[in-house]
Structure formats: structure tokens, C-alpha cells
Design a protein around this motif. Structure first.
Motif, PDB file in Angstrom:
ATOM      1  N   PHE A  53       7.846  26.238  10.703  1.00  0.00           N
ATOM      2  CA  PHE A  53       8.809  27.143  10.059  1.00  0.00           C
ATOM      3  C   PHE A  53       8.923  26.809   8.588  1.00  0.00           C
ATOM      4  O   PHE A  53       8.391  25.808   8.116  1.00  0.00           O
ATOM      5  N   GLU A  54       9.606  27.658   7.888  1.00  0.00           N
ATOM      6  CA  GLU A  54       9.733  27.465   6.447  1.00  0.00           C
ATOM      7  C   GLU A  54      11.163  27.763   6.040  1.00  0.00           C
ATOM      8  O   GLU A  54      11.777  28.679   6.557  1.00  0.00           O
ATOM      9  N   LEU A  55      11.700  26.945   5.159  1.00  0.00           N
ATOM     10  CA  LEU A  55      13.061  27.198   4.674  1.00  0.00           C
ATOM     11  C   LEU A  55      13.021  27.544   3.193  1.00  0.00           C
ATOM     12  O   LEU A  55      12.329  26.895   2.420  1.00  0.00           O
ATOM     13  N   SER A  56      13.777  28.560   2.840  1.00  0.00           N
ATOM     14  CA  SER A  56      13.877  28.898   1.423  1.00  0.00           C
ATOM     15  C   SER A  56      15.031  28.128   0.821  1.00  0.00           C
ATOM     16  O   SER A  56      15.936  27.696   1.529  1.00  0.00           O
ATOM     17  N   LYS A  57      14.989  27.996  -0.454  1.00  0.00           N
ATOM     18  CA  LYS A  57      16.058  27.322  -1.162  1.00  0.00           C
ATOM     19  C   LYS A  57      17.369  28.062  -0.895  1.00  0.00           C
ATOM     20  O   LYS A  57      17.429  29.282  -1.001  1.00  0.00           O
ATOM     21  N   GLY A  58      18.400  27.316  -0.523  1.00  0.00           N
ATOM     22  CA  GLY A  58      19.689  27.942  -0.272  1.00  0.00           C
ATOM     23  C   GLY A  58      19.932  28.329   1.177  1.00  0.00           C
ATOM     24  O   GLY A  58      21.011  28.776   1.527  1.00  0.00           O
ATOM     25  N   ASP A  59      18.941  28.150   2.023  1.00  0.00           N
ATOM     26  CA  ASP A  59      19.124  28.451   3.451  1.00  0.00           C
ATOM     27  C   ASP A  59      20.089  27.463   4.100  1.00  0.00           C
ATOM     28  O   ASP A  59      20.085  26.279   3.770  1.00  0.00           O
ATOM     29  N   VAL A  60      20.897  27.954   5.010  1.00  0.00           N
ATOM     30  CA  VAL A  60      21.736  27.072   5.814  1.00  0.00           C
ATOM     31  C   VAL A  60      21.339  27.314   7.261  1.00  0.00           C
ATOM     32  O   VAL A  60      21.562  28.396   7.804  1.00  0.00           O
ATOM     33  N   VAL A  61      20.709  26.313   7.854  1.00  0.00           N
ATOM     34  CA  VAL A  61      20.077  26.516   9.146  1.00  0.00           C
ATOM     35  C   VAL A  61      20.648  25.548  10.174  1.00  0.00           C
ATOM     36  O   VAL A  61      20.824  24.361   9.900  1.00  0.00           O
ATOM     37  N   GLY A  62      20.933  26.059  11.352  1.00  0.00           N
ATOM     38  CA  GLY A  62      21.379  25.202  12.435  1.00  0.00           C
ATOM     39  C   GLY A  62      20.240  25.007  13.415  1.00  0.00           C
ATOM     40  O   GLY A  62      19.474  25.933  13.662  1.00  0.00           O
ATOM     41  N   ILE A  63      20.134  23.784  13.943  1.00  0.00           N
ATOM     42  CA  ILE A  63      19.125  23.549  14.980  1.00  0.00           C
ATOM     43  C   ILE A  63      19.867  23.245  16.271  1.00  0.00           C
ATOM     44  O   ILE A  63      20.709  22.345  16.313  1.00  0.00           O
ATOM     45  N   ILE A  64      19.593  24.027  17.306  1.00  0.00           N
ATOM     46  CA  ILE A  64      20.281  23.812  18.576  1.00  0.00           C
ATOM     47  C   ILE A  64      19.269  23.554  19.677  1.00  0.00           C
ATOM     48  O   ILE A  64      18.074  23.838  19.525  1.00  0.00           O
ATOM     49  N   GLY A  65      19.744  23.001  20.761  1.00  0.00           N
ATOM     50  CA  GLY A  65      18.881  22.680  21.886  1.00  0.00           C
ATOM     51  C   GLY A  65      19.541  21.601  22.707  1.00  0.00           C
ATOM     52  O   GLY A  65      20.443  20.923  22.240  1.00  0.00           O
ATOM     53  N   LYS A  66      19.081  21.468  23.939  1.00  0.00           N
ATOM     54  CA  LYS A  66      19.669  20.463  24.820  1.00  0.00           C
ATOM     55  C   LYS A  66      19.272  19.059  24.364  1.00  0.00           C
ATOM     56  O   LYS A  66      18.377  18.901  23.540  1.00  0.00           O
ATOM     57  N   ASN A  67      19.909  18.055  24.963  1.00  0.00           N
ATOM     58  CA  ASN A  67      19.484  16.680  24.678  1.00  0.00           C
ATOM     59  C   ASN A  67      18.021  16.517  25.080  1.00  0.00           C
ATOM     60  O   ASN A  67      17.615  17.001  26.123  1.00  0.00           O
ATOM     61  N   GLY A  68      17.264  15.845  24.234  1.00  0.00           N
ATOM     62  CA  GLY A  68      15.864  15.623  24.569  1.00  0.00           C
ATOM     63  C   GLY A  68      14.965  16.797  24.239  1.00  0.00           C
ATOM     64  O   GLY A  68      13.800  16.809  24.601  1.00  0.00           O
ATOM     65  N   SER A  69      15.497  17.781  23.535  1.00  0.00           N
ATOM     66  CA  SER A  69      14.652  18.932  23.218  1.00  0.00           C
ATOM     67  C   SER A  69      13.829  18.723  21.952  1.00  0.00           C
ATOM     68  O   SER A  69      13.029  19.560  21.589  1.00  0.00           O
ATOM     69  N   GLY A  70      14.051  17.597  21.294  1.00  0.00           N
ATOM     70  CA  GLY A  70      13.245  17.303  20.117  1.00  0.00           C
ATOM     71  C   GLY A  70      13.977  17.505  18.799  1.00  0.00           C
ATOM     72  O   GLY A  70      13.381  17.346  17.738  1.00  0.00           O
ATOM     73  N   LYS A  71      15.258  17.831  18.861  1.00  0.00           N
ATOM     74  CA  LYS A  71      16.016  18.074  17.631  1.00  0.00           C
ATOM     75  C   LYS A  71      16.011  16.859  16.710  1.00  0.00           C
ATOM     76  O   LYS A  71      15.702  16.959  15.523  1.00  0.00           O
TER      77      LYS A  71
END
Lengths: 417, 280
Positions: free
Chosen positions: A57-75
Motif C-alpha cells: 500500500f501507499e500513504l500520501s502525505k497527510g493521510d491518517v490511517v487506522g490498521i485493524i485486525g485481530k490479535n496475531g493478524s500481523g498489525k
């Protein structure tokens, strides 16, 4: 054109499981020998585990991104790679600007040093120069509220003061990209609100890229515009935060029918209350296994009350869009220390079909909110399969059992046809 | 669109060799200094004698050596006043073993921080090296005060005297390099810790710390002088007391060994610094 802040190119991460012993030493030596002689060793074996698989994936400057997933999902693995703590097995991460990560509040604090010295040391470990720390020193102290104890070694701080100071240092970092893991809820509820406000401020700052990992789905929804959902190391969704969180809750909800914690030490809560158990118990009639509109629900809560106090407990039921559909409070009563239990019933036919989640609030002396256990239970109410097909998708915010009777007027003969 | 894009930083599967990023280390100069400060302060916090421990330690070790090896076992000190003889050996040896001990725990002791925050990992052993250089430097000053008190027969020129801090640093760098090498492998196999501590204790006996090199029989002399610490300690004593000739060949060999060790260890450390975290 938007400037790219971070590009994650097809990264995968392989972890070696098991212990290091004579066998692994032999393996290491042999593979070293194999490499030296140019022969390719087959390194596939059952002791390996892919924590991330081809994440891109790619993030642009100024992006506010959340990463979600269960425990052990690699977050956490993903965050560790982006923060340069560990390397990907394949793929690469490229970025512009300074990246600071706040993967754990208070890492690098030295118990022997005073609060002031720790602000400097921690700030510098997190990547600032001494001059930069000096410039924001007052703001950090102000935010943390520990100015009286600046010359006291932090080992004498209460745990609340400690995390407040740590969060303050980290949240004042002025790097271009900020990575935050599970750091949203520290301290008492007043400070938690302050943290959330600060987070909101950081994430709305122009040009600042923020990556947030949290189990606190409402926070992700509130703070982020975009969300990434990791499942078993694979990026399964990337898009609008609201939609991704909704999909996630719909798919993963089964884990939230009950949550139980064995000891107060690792239970969610704070110095006043710790959650012991929360659960939704469907009162199935005859061997049904699916909650539908005719299933009464019982919500049970038990918690460790760690301070004698006058407590009120509230239960909030929200729909999947975040709107609160129900808010029930217990009486304000005095409780001794110990385990407190309570339950609440939602009668059959009370809620519309859909996905709901439950949060609990703990209020002291009827006006001081001490803790909220957010989004701790979720359940899905199915429409009932019955002969009246059209009842399945009836619109409306509330579902009422108030009888609606029609009857034919006796004096029908008076009506002119 | 510009295809070739410049990135400020990049992370990939394999760290390139020879990537000792000096500019990055300079970026973190403030952190390095405050790590040194922290190390100095925290080792003596809550002690009554505080910084005096820096001086007390070599004094006691020297007195102990004088008592045991000088008066009980009666080892020759090659005509050098016993106090100065033992102290010269003791402070060089302690600089070597301190830096080795400090560097070898770089990963093991800081795993909790390395697991959460990125900064150049080399800062940790480097800050310890600087701390020990300061601490042992103070001991070296004490030693020179004692040289003035006890008197010296040296007629060494100024340029030879200037060699003394170089010799001293050399001993520290040998320890630092070995420590770095050990730290990389010890992260995965803790056996190495036991092995190194054990070998280090024995190693002191094949280094002329408590006896002069002249006592070693001709038969073992090549092996004995191959130890880089031997010419360092012996030259140090020779310059101050002229009890022997300077062993130039083995001194050159020691310098080359040190440089080779230092480069190897830095490159290896840099290559493995990130990868290691998965093994701790």
C-alpha cells in the motif's frame, strides 16, 4: 499531485518458531556453509510462520490511517517493519521524512532519572535533537500535568503519572510520520479524553501522516479517514475507515459475544475498576443457535471494584453506524472493594435486525466518569424467517411491540357508496 | 510522472554491507551524549561514595595485587616499583574487559527498547565505550599522579609519552571490537555469554597483567606476543620505566589486529543490527 509519504512494496515477513538449541545451531552453521559454497539450501520447514504476506500500500502525505485486525493478524509486525525495528523477509518499505513510532508508552524511560531528564532522554531516543526538545519542553510538561514532580526520579511516580508523562513526550514529536500502537487509552478517563483530543489535533495537522493501530474501533472511526484491515497477514481491505470498520465488525463479531479476564492485572480498566467478564447471552427458546428478533438477550457484566466508592454503571448499545440506540444506567450506590456483578435484559422484539455493539461506562458519585470499556461486545440480530416476508427489512429506528389494531366500523352502512 | 524517485530512507530484506551511516550517527549526537551522561550518573546513583568508586576500584585491585603477587607469591616486577607495575597492568586490563563486557550485552540488555524504537543501534555500545574511556581515563590520571610520587627512571621523549593515550585507547578498542562481535552472536546463542566470561577470566593469566613478559619462556614467546594486549601493556611500561626494549614488530601486529577486528565488528554489527531483533 499528492506527495507520497510511505510506500510499502509487497512485503512479507517470515518468523522462525521454536527454540534455539544445538539443532538450530547446526542448521545455522550448515546454512552458512551452504551459502559460502553457493549451494541453495531448502529452508522450508514447519517451524516457520508467515506473519505478513505480500502487503502492499501507499500513504500520501497527510493521510491518517487506522490498521485493524485481530490479535496475531500481523498489525504489530507491519508497524515494526515500517518503524525500522525489524526487516521484511521480502519486499521493501520506502519513505520520506522522519518517522517516529510510539509502539509502547514509556519505552526508554530510565527509572533512576528525574522527570525532566527523562523528557530529554526519551525525546532524543524518539529522534529529536536536544534543541527541539527544549523548544517543546514547556508544552510537554503542561500537557502531562506533572510539573511538581519534574525533579523526582520517575521510579517514584505513580503509574498514572508515568504514562501521562510518556504519552506527552511522544505526542509532541514533530516528525512527519507518526506511528501509534494501542496508546490511545492511557491514564484515567479525564486524561484519556485529553489524549484523544491530542490525537485528533495531531491527525488534523496539515501534512502530518499518522498510522494508528488499535482495537478501539470507535477511535479508528473517529480519527482516521482510511483504514487497512489485516487478516492472517494478508491485507483484506483498504478503504474508507467507516466502511472497513463496519465490514470488520460484521465478519469478526463472533469473538465479541463474551470477554473474560482471569486476573485484574491483565484486565482492561484502571486503578478504580477492572473488567472481569462481559457477555451477551442469547436466551434461545428451543435449540436455536442464531440470534433473531425474537431472541431475548441477557447482558452480564462483572468487574473488580478496586476502590470503595459510590458507583453508577451504564450500558450503551450502539448500532453499527455508531449511533447510540440505548443507554441504561444502574442506580448510584455505594460499593465495597471486590467483585461486582450485574445484568441487563433486552426483551425479544426490542431491537431491529442489525449489528450492535455494547459499551460500558463507570461513573463515580453520579457525575465523574472514571472508565469506559468501549466496544466490548457485539452481536448481530437476524430478521426472522416467517411467512410475513416483508417484515424482514422494515425501516425505522425503533422496533415497537405497541399494538396497532385496526377494526371495521360497525356503522358502515352510513357510508355512501 | 517522475519514475526515479528519491526516498529519504528505505528498508529491505538485506542490509547492504558497509553501510555505516556517519551522517545518521551525527544526527543522533545529542542522544549519544545523553546516554553517556545517563550511564555515568546511573552507575553511581544511590551510592554513598559516588564518583569516588572510579578511583577506589583500581587502588584496591592494585593493593591486592601488591599483597598477593608481590609479597606472598613474590613475582618479579622487572625493577618497576610494584604499585606502579600492578596498577599499569590493572588499569589497561580493566579498560579492555570493561569495554568488552559493555559492548557484548548491547542487544541482550536493550532488547525491550530495540523492540519498540528505532535509532542507530551502534549508539548503545558507543556510549558505553565513551563512558568507560572517561572512567578509565580518570584512573590513568591517578596513575600518573602516582608515577610522579613514586618517581620514574624514564628518559622517554615527549613523542613517546604521547603514545601512551594511544596505547590505552588501543586496549579499549580491542575489547570494544570483540564485544561487538560477541553481541551479534550472543543475541541468538546465550552460551556465548558463559563462554566469553569464562575465557576472559583465563585470558588475564596469559596477558602480562600481574607478571612481566620477560618471565615467559622463549618456547611460547611467539604465541604470547601475538596477544594484542601483550605489546600494549609492555610498551606502556617500557615507555615509563625503560625496563625493556619496545617490541616494535608485535606492536605493529597488535595495531593491525585491532584495526582488522574493529572494521570486521563494525561491518558485522551494522549488517545484523536490525535482523537480530527477531532472535532475541
Amino acid at each position: 499531485m499528492k506527495q507520497t509519504a510511505l510506500r510499502v512494496e509487497n512485503i512479507s515477513k517470515l518468523y522462525q518458531l521454536g527454540v534455539y538449541d544445538a539443532a538450530s545451531l547446526k542448521n545455522d552453521l550448515m546454512s552458512g556453509w551452504g551459502r559460502a559454497w553457493g549451494s541453495k539450501m531448502d529452508s522450508e520447514n514447519s517451524n516457520q510462520w508467515w506473519a505478513l504476506k505480500n502487503v502492499d500500500f501507499e500513504l500520501s502525505k497527510g493521510d491518517v490511517v487506522g490498521i485493524i485486525g485481530k490479535n496475531g493478524s500481523g498489525k504489530s509486525t507491519l508497524l515494526k517493519i515500517i518503524s525500522r525495528i525489524t526487516q521484511p523477509t521480502t519486499g521493501s518499505v520506502k519513505g520520506n521524512g522522519r518517522v517516529s513510532s510510539l509502539l509502547e508508552v514509556g519505552t526508554g524511560f530510565q527509572p533512576e532519572l528525574t522527570g525532566k531528564e527523562n523528557i530529554y532522554l526519551n525525546g532524543m531516543i524518539l529522534g529529536m535533537k536536544k534543541k527541539e526538545v527544549a523548544r517543546i519542553f514547556d508544552a510537554i510538561v503542561d500537557f502531562s500535568g506533572v510539573e511538581k514532580f519534574l525533579d523526582t526520579p520517575v521510579k517514584r511516580y505513580s503509574s498514572g503519572m508515568y504514562v501521562r508523562l510518556a504519552f506527552s513526550v511522544a505526542s509532541h514529536l514533530n516528525s512527519e510520520t507518526l506511528i501509534i500502537d494501542e496508546a490511545l487509552t492511557v491514564g484515567d478517563s479525564a486524561f484519556q479524553e485529553k489524549c484523544m483530543a491530542k490525537m485528533k489535533e495531531i491527525s488534523s495537522e496539515a501534512g502530518k501522516t499518522v498510522i494508528i493501530v488499535s482495537h478501539h474501533l470507535e477511535a479508528v472511526r473517529n480519527l482516521c479517514k482510511r483504514a487497512l484491515w489485516l487478516k492472517e497477514g494478508v491485507l483484506v481491505a483498504d478503504g474508507n475507515a467507516d466502511d472497513v470498520v463496519t465490514d470488520y465488525m460484521k465478519q469478526e463479531k463472533f469473538i465479541y459475544l463474551s470477554q473474560e479476564f482471569n486476573t485484574p492485572e491483565n484486565a482492561p480498566g484502571n486503578e478504580a475498576v477492572r473488567i472481569k467478564k462481559t457477555e451477551v447471552v442469547p436466551q434461545y427458546g428451543n435449540s436455536k443457535s442464531e440470534i433473531d428478533i425474537d431472541t431475548p438477550l441477557k447482558i452480564n457484566l462483572s468487574f473488580w471494584n478496586l476502590k470503595e466508592s459510590k458507583l453508577t454503571t451504564g450500558i450503551r448499545v450502539h448500532d453499527i453506524g455508531g449511533a447510540c440506540v440505548l443507554d441504561v444506567c444502574s442506580d448510584s450506590k455505594y460499593y465495597d472493594k471486590g467483585i461486582v456483578e450485574g445484568n441487563f435484559s433486552i426483551p425479544a422484539g426490542y431491537l431491529r435486525p442489525g449489528c450492535y455493539y455494547v459499551s460500558f461506562d463507570f461513573v463515580k458519585n453520579a457525575n465523574e466518569k472514571i472508565y469506559s470499556f468501549e466496544v466490548c461486545l457485539t452481536f448481530d440480530i437476524r430478521a426472522k424467517k416467517e411467512n410475513k416476508v416483508w417484515t424482514e427489512n422494515r425501516p425505522g429506528f425503533v422496533r415497537s411491540q405497541v399494538p396497532f389494531m385496526l377494526h371495521r366500523l360497525k356503522e358502515s352502512t352510513n357510508v355512501a357508496v | 510522472m517522475n519514475k526515479i524517485k528519491e526516498w529519504d530512507w528505505q528498508i529491505q530484506a538485506e542490509q547492504k554491507w558497509f553501510r555505516i551511516n556517519l551522517s545518521e550517527l551525527l544526527e543522533y549526537k545529542d542522544l549519544l551524549l545523553s546516554l553517556v551522561r545517563r550511564e555515568m550518573l546511573s552507575s553511581y546513583s544511590q551510592t554513598v561514595l559516588g564518583m569516588f568508586w572510579i578511583l577506589i576500584q583500581p587502588i584496591f585491585v592494585t593493593l591486592f595485587y601488591v599483597l598477593v603477587f608481590g609479597n606472598i607469591v613474590k613475582v618479579s616486577t622487572a625493577g618497576i616499583p610494584p604499585v606502579l607495575f600492578y596498577m599499569s597492568g590493572a588499569i589497561i586490563w580493566s579498560f579492555f574487559s570493561d569495554t568488552l563486557n559493555g559492548a557484548m550485552y548491547s542487544f541482550v540488555k536493550n532488547a525491550h527498547i530495540f523492540n519498540k524504537i528505532y535509532f542507530p543501534r551502534l549508539l548503545v555500545p558507543l556510549s558505553l565505550f565513551i563512558t568507560y574511556a572517561i572512567r578509565n581515563g580518570v584512573q590513568l590520571v591517578l596513575f600518573f599522579i602516582l608515577v610522579v610520587i613514586f618517581g620514574t627512571s624514564s628518559t622517554a621523549t615527549f613523542s613517546l609519552l604521547a603514545l601512551i593515550p594511544v596505547l590505552f585507547m588501543l586496549a579499549g578498542l580491542v575489547g570494544f571490537s570483540i564485544g561487538l562481535l560477541v553481541s551479534v552472536y550472543m543475541a541468538k546463542y546465550r552460551d556465548l555469554e558463559q563462554l566469553v566470561l569464562f575465557v576472559l577470566r583465563l585470558f588475564m593469566f596469559i596477558t602480562p597483567v600481574v607478571y612481566p613478559a620477560a618471565m615467559v619462556s622463549e618456547k611460547y614467546s611467539v604465541l604470547f606476543w601475538a596477544n594484542p594486549l601483550t605489546p600494549i601493556i609492555e610498551t606502556f611500561r617500557a615507555i615509563l620505566f625503560q625496563h625493556d626494549l619496545i617490541h616494535v614488530a608485535s606492536l605493529v601486529f597488535a595495531v593491525l589486529t585491532t584495526i582488522a577486528l574493529l572494521i570486521t565488528s563494525l561491518v558485522l554489527f551494522k549488517k545484523k543490527e536490525i535482523k537480530i531483533i527477531d532472535n532475541i
